[in-house]
Design a protein around this motif. Structure first.
Motif, PDB file in Angstrom:
ATOM      1  N   GLY A 196       2.652   3.781   0.082  1.00 49.04           N
ATOM      2  CA  GLY A 196       1.830   3.075  -0.990  1.00 49.04           C
ATOM      3  C   GLY A 196       2.195   3.276  -2.334  1.00 49.04           C
ATOM      4  N   TYR A 197       1.267   2.663  -3.248  1.00 49.39           N
ATOM      5  CA  TYR A 197       1.673   2.623  -4.685  1.00 49.39           C
ATOM      6  C   TYR A 197       0.489   2.795  -5.468  1.00 49.39           C
ATOM      7  CZ  TYR A 197       4.154   0.205  -8.827  1.00 49.39           C
ATOM      8  OH  TYR A 197       4.525  -0.212  -9.886  1.00 49.39           O
ATOM      9  N   LEU A 198       0.216   3.649  -6.231  1.00 43.13           N
ATOM     10  CA  LEU A 198      -1.082   3.539  -7.019  1.00 43.13           C
ATOM     11  C   LEU A 198      -0.923   2.815  -7.997  1.00 43.13           C
ATOM     12  CD1 LEU A 198      -3.688   5.144  -7.243  1.00 43.13           C
ATOM     13  CD2 LEU A 198      -2.480   6.737  -8.631  1.00 43.13           C
TER      14      LEU A 198
ATOM     15  N   ALA B   6       3.133  -4.919  -9.172  1.00 40.79           N
ATOM     16  CA  ALA B   6       3.611  -4.828  -8.025  1.00 40.79           C
ATOM     17  C   ALA B   6       2.595  -5.437  -6.840  1.00 40.79           C
ATOM     18  CB  ALA B   6       3.771  -3.176  -7.584  1.00 40.79           C
ATOM     19  N   THR B   7       3.108  -5.883  -5.727  1.00 40.07           N
ATOM     20  CA  THR B   7       2.243  -6.644  -4.966  1.00 40.07           C
ATOM     21  C   THR B   7       2.668  -6.319  -3.565  1.00 40.07           C
ATOM     22  OG1 THR B   7       3.943  -8.598  -4.825  1.00 40.07           O
ATOM     23  CG2 THR B   7       1.876  -8.507  -6.079  1.00 40.07           C
TER      24      THR B   7
ATOM     25  N   ALA C 153      -2.853  -6.483   1.257  1.00 39.30           N
ATOM     26  CA  ALA C 153      -3.242  -6.780   0.191  1.00 39.30           C
ATOM     27  C   ALA C 153      -4.757  -6.480  -0.179  1.00 39.30           C
ATOM     28  CB  ALA C 153      -2.952  -8.468  -0.170  1.00 39.30           C
ATOM     29  N   ASP C 154      -5.281  -6.589   0.773  1.00 35.91           N
ATOM     30  CA  ASP C 154      -6.936  -6.278   0.814  1.00 35.91           C
ATOM     31  C   ASP C 154      -7.351  -4.956   0.426  1.00 35.91           C
ATOM     32  OD1 ASP C 154      -9.798  -6.271   0.982  1.00 35.91           O
ATOM     33  OD2 ASP C 154      -9.738  -6.662   3.309  1.00 35.91           O
ATOM     34  N   PRO C 155      -7.935  -4.676  -0.849  1.00 34.94           N
ATOM     35  CA  PRO C 155      -8.131  -3.247  -1.131  1.00 34.94           C
ATOM     36  C   PRO C 155      -9.373  -2.549  -0.190  1.00 34.94           C
ATOM     37  CG  PRO C 155      -8.373  -4.922  -3.206  1.00 34.94           C
ATOM     38  CD  PRO C 155      -8.350  -5.892  -1.839  1.00 34.94           C
TER      39      PRO C 155
ATOM     40  N   TYR D 102      -4.156  -0.684   2.504  1.00 33.01           N
ATOM     41  CA  TYR D 102      -4.069  -1.163   1.293  1.00 33.01           C
ATOM     42  C   TYR D 102      -2.904  -0.626   0.521  1.00 33.01           C
ATOM     43  CZ  TYR D 102      -5.300  -2.567  -3.288  1.00 33.01           C
ATOM     44  OH  TYR D 102      -5.164  -3.092  -4.748  1.00 33.01           O
ATOM     45  N   PHE D 103      -1.936  -1.381   0.225  1.00 32.03           N
ATOM     46  CA  PHE D 103      -0.945  -0.890  -0.556  1.00 32.03           C
ATOM     47  C   PHE D 103      -0.860  -0.241  -1.708  1.00 32.03           C
ATOM     48  CE2 PHE D 103      -1.366  -4.501  -3.415  1.00 32.03           C
ATOM     49  CZ  PHE D 103      -0.417  -4.418  -4.397  1.00 32.03           C
ATOM     50  N   GLY D 104      -2.177  -0.607  -2.588  1.00 34.09           N
ATOM     51  CA  GLY D 104      -2.332  -0.206  -3.777  1.00 34.09           C
ATOM     52  C   GLY D 104      -2.865   1.015  -3.937  1.00 34.09           C
ATOM     53  N   GLY D 105      -3.142   1.852  -2.823  1.00 29.76           N
ATOM     54  CA  GLY D 105      -3.706   3.149  -2.786  1.00 29.76           C
ATOM     55  C   GLY D 105      -2.710   4.155  -2.327  1.00 29.76           C
ATOM     56  N   ASP D 106      -2.663   5.655  -2.473  1.00 31.32           N
ATOM     57  CA  ASP D 106      -1.530   6.275  -2.070  1.00 31.32           C
ATOM     58  C   ASP D 106      -2.394   7.728  -1.846  1.00 31.32           C
ATOM     59  OD1 ASP D 106       0.801   7.705  -1.425  1.00 31.32           O
ATOM     60  OD2 ASP D 106       1.777   7.228  -3.015  1.00 31.32           O
ATOM     61  N   LEU D 107      -2.534   7.874  -0.746  1.00 32.09           N
ATOM     62  CA  LEU D 107      -3.272   9.125  -0.149  1.00 32.09           C
ATOM     63  C   LEU D 107      -2.199  10.476  -0.588  1.00 32.09           C
ATOM     64  CD1 LEU D 107      -5.551   8.366   2.633  1.00 32.09           C
ATOM     65  CD2 LEU D 107      -6.316   8.618   0.229  1.00 32.09           C
ATOM     66  N   CYS D 108      -1.009  10.252  -0.143  1.00 34.89           N
ATOM     67  CA  CYS D 108      -0.147  10.909   0.035  1.00 34.89           C
ATOM     68  C   CYS D 108       0.825  11.459  -1.415  1.00 34.89           C
ATOM     69  CB  CYS D 108       0.948  10.669   0.959  1.00 34.89           C
ATOM     70  SG  CYS D 108       0.503  10.160   2.680  1.00 34.89           S
ATOM     71  N   ASN D 109       0.772  10.505  -2.325  1.00 35.67           N
ATOM     72  CA  ASN D 109       1.305  10.492  -3.508  1.00 35.67           C
ATOM     73  C   ASN D 109       2.718  10.285  -3.412  1.00 35.67           C
ATOM     74  OD1 ASN D 109      -1.060  10.547  -5.138  1.00 35.67           O
ATOM     75  ND2 ASN D 109      -1.158  12.635  -4.751  1.00 35.67           N
ATOM     76  N   HIS D 110       3.353  10.079  -2.205  1.00 31.05           N
ATOM     77  CA  HIS D 110       4.680  10.023  -2.016  1.00 31.05           C
ATOM     78  C   HIS D 110       5.401   8.751  -2.440  1.00 31.05           C
ATOM     79  CE1 HIS D 110       8.511   9.809   0.381  1.00 31.05           C
ATOM     80  NE2 HIS D 110       8.486  11.487   0.162  1.00 31.05           N
TER      81      HIS D 110
END
Length: 332
Positions: A179-181, A191-192, A199-201, A206-214
């Protein structure tokens, strides 16, 4: 946090083999530095870590069988595979082919399923796991903006000024990761999702979150904004129009887990469908897969530059997809 410490190993499992990058692509090939902190070593963390998954198989060789997952022909195929003991979980259309993903209860049922499918002219192999490379991101004290050592090596000195980089691109870069914060202050906000389903939050992928931070770390190595007084500078500072596909770190899971090779092939196709010509994958695993190899060869033949992590273990092991001849293999 997109800061990384210098990697300690510099020998790739297999030398870069991609030979067909165009002149227009070459400036962006420099972002191969993003893989400098990536390896393909498996992890025991993740939502599947303590599970005993069923055996997952990928069936190919179905040319002209079904253009859609609906309809009589597709239904017949599902019914046929069910009769062989398999549960069809998804159908993927990528790299000019159709891949049917099937789950069976155990290795013995997998063997029986394979025997029956191959008698019908189909090809069956086990789906393989692909893992994110562990990040070495660290930050020991608050810092003003800095340029990581790897970025300086890419440019043999200072990063060029903003006029060097295009403000718009025809073919965006695509990142396949966790993902991508979108709220990260040092990353472009335009970014999309390459996959519209992400695309749905409110969605679990959801692409716009990142639990791993990787994925955010990788994206920072590529595109961290320059001149904003914080964080780091990327290889292509503020790269416009990034496309993201999330394959790790489903919402509600305790960690990154892994993705399947079949999911990775589907993710690359999503990148291609979004207009990308360069695909970044800071991930990998073993063993290789015939259907995965064939898919990446097809992407290569279609002019797609796939870049993947070879690992930073400093040994002779092979990581896939990095070690396929159609993929640019990068290590540190």
């Amino acid at each position: 946090d997109c800061h990384s410490t210098p990697p300690t190993h510099r020998r790739a499992a297999e030398p870069p083999t991609h030979r067909r990058a165009s002149r227009d692509s070459m400036p962006f090939v420099l972002f191969l530095a993003l893989l400098a902190s990536a390896t393909a070593a498996p992890t025991t963390k993740g939502r599947r870590a303590n599970e005993q998954p069923k055996v997952r198989l990928v069936v190919t060789g179905e040319t002209n069988v079904a253009r859609t997952t609906r309809g009589a022909r597709a239904s017949n195929r599902v019914a046929q595979m069910a009769a062989w003991g398999g549960n069809v979980t998804m159908t993927i259309r990528a790299a000019h082919n159709t891949f049917t993903v099937v789950e069976v209860a155990d290795p013995n049922e997998a063997r029986l399923f394979k025997e029956q499918a191959e008698r019908s002219g189909l090809r069956v192999e086990e789906d393989q796991r692909r893992y994110p490379g562990p990040s070495v991101a660290t930050r020991t004290q608050p810092l003003a903006e800095e340029t990581p050592w790897g970025i300086k090596r890419v440019y043999n000195g200072a990063v060029p000024n903003a006029s060097f980089f295009p403000s718009a691109v025809t073919h965006p870069l695509c990142i396949i990761d966790s993902g991508y914060l979108l709220t990260h202050p040092d990353l472009p906000s335009d970014a999309t999702a390459a996959d519209p389903l992400q695309a749905d939050p409110a969605g679990t992928m959801y692409f716009g979150g990142d639990l791993c931070n990787h994925g955010t770390h990788v994206a920072g190595t590529i595109a961290a904004i320059g001149g904003d007084g914080e964080g780091v500078v990327g290889v292509f500072p503020g790269a416009p129009g990034l496309k993201i596909v999330k394959v790790f770190g489903q919402a509600g899971s305790p960690g990154c887990g892994w993705a399947w090779a079949s999911q990775l092939v589907d993710a690359v196709q999503r990148c291609v469908d979004s207009g990308a010509k360069i695909v970044s994958m800071s991930l990998g695993g073993a063993p290789p897969s015939d259907f995965e190899r064939d898919a990446f060869q097809t992407f290569f033949d279609d002019g797609i530059l796939s870049i993947a992590a070879a690992g930073n273990g400093g040994d002779s092991s092979y990581s896939y997809p990095a070690s396929y001849s159609s993929v640019m293999s990068v290590a540190a």
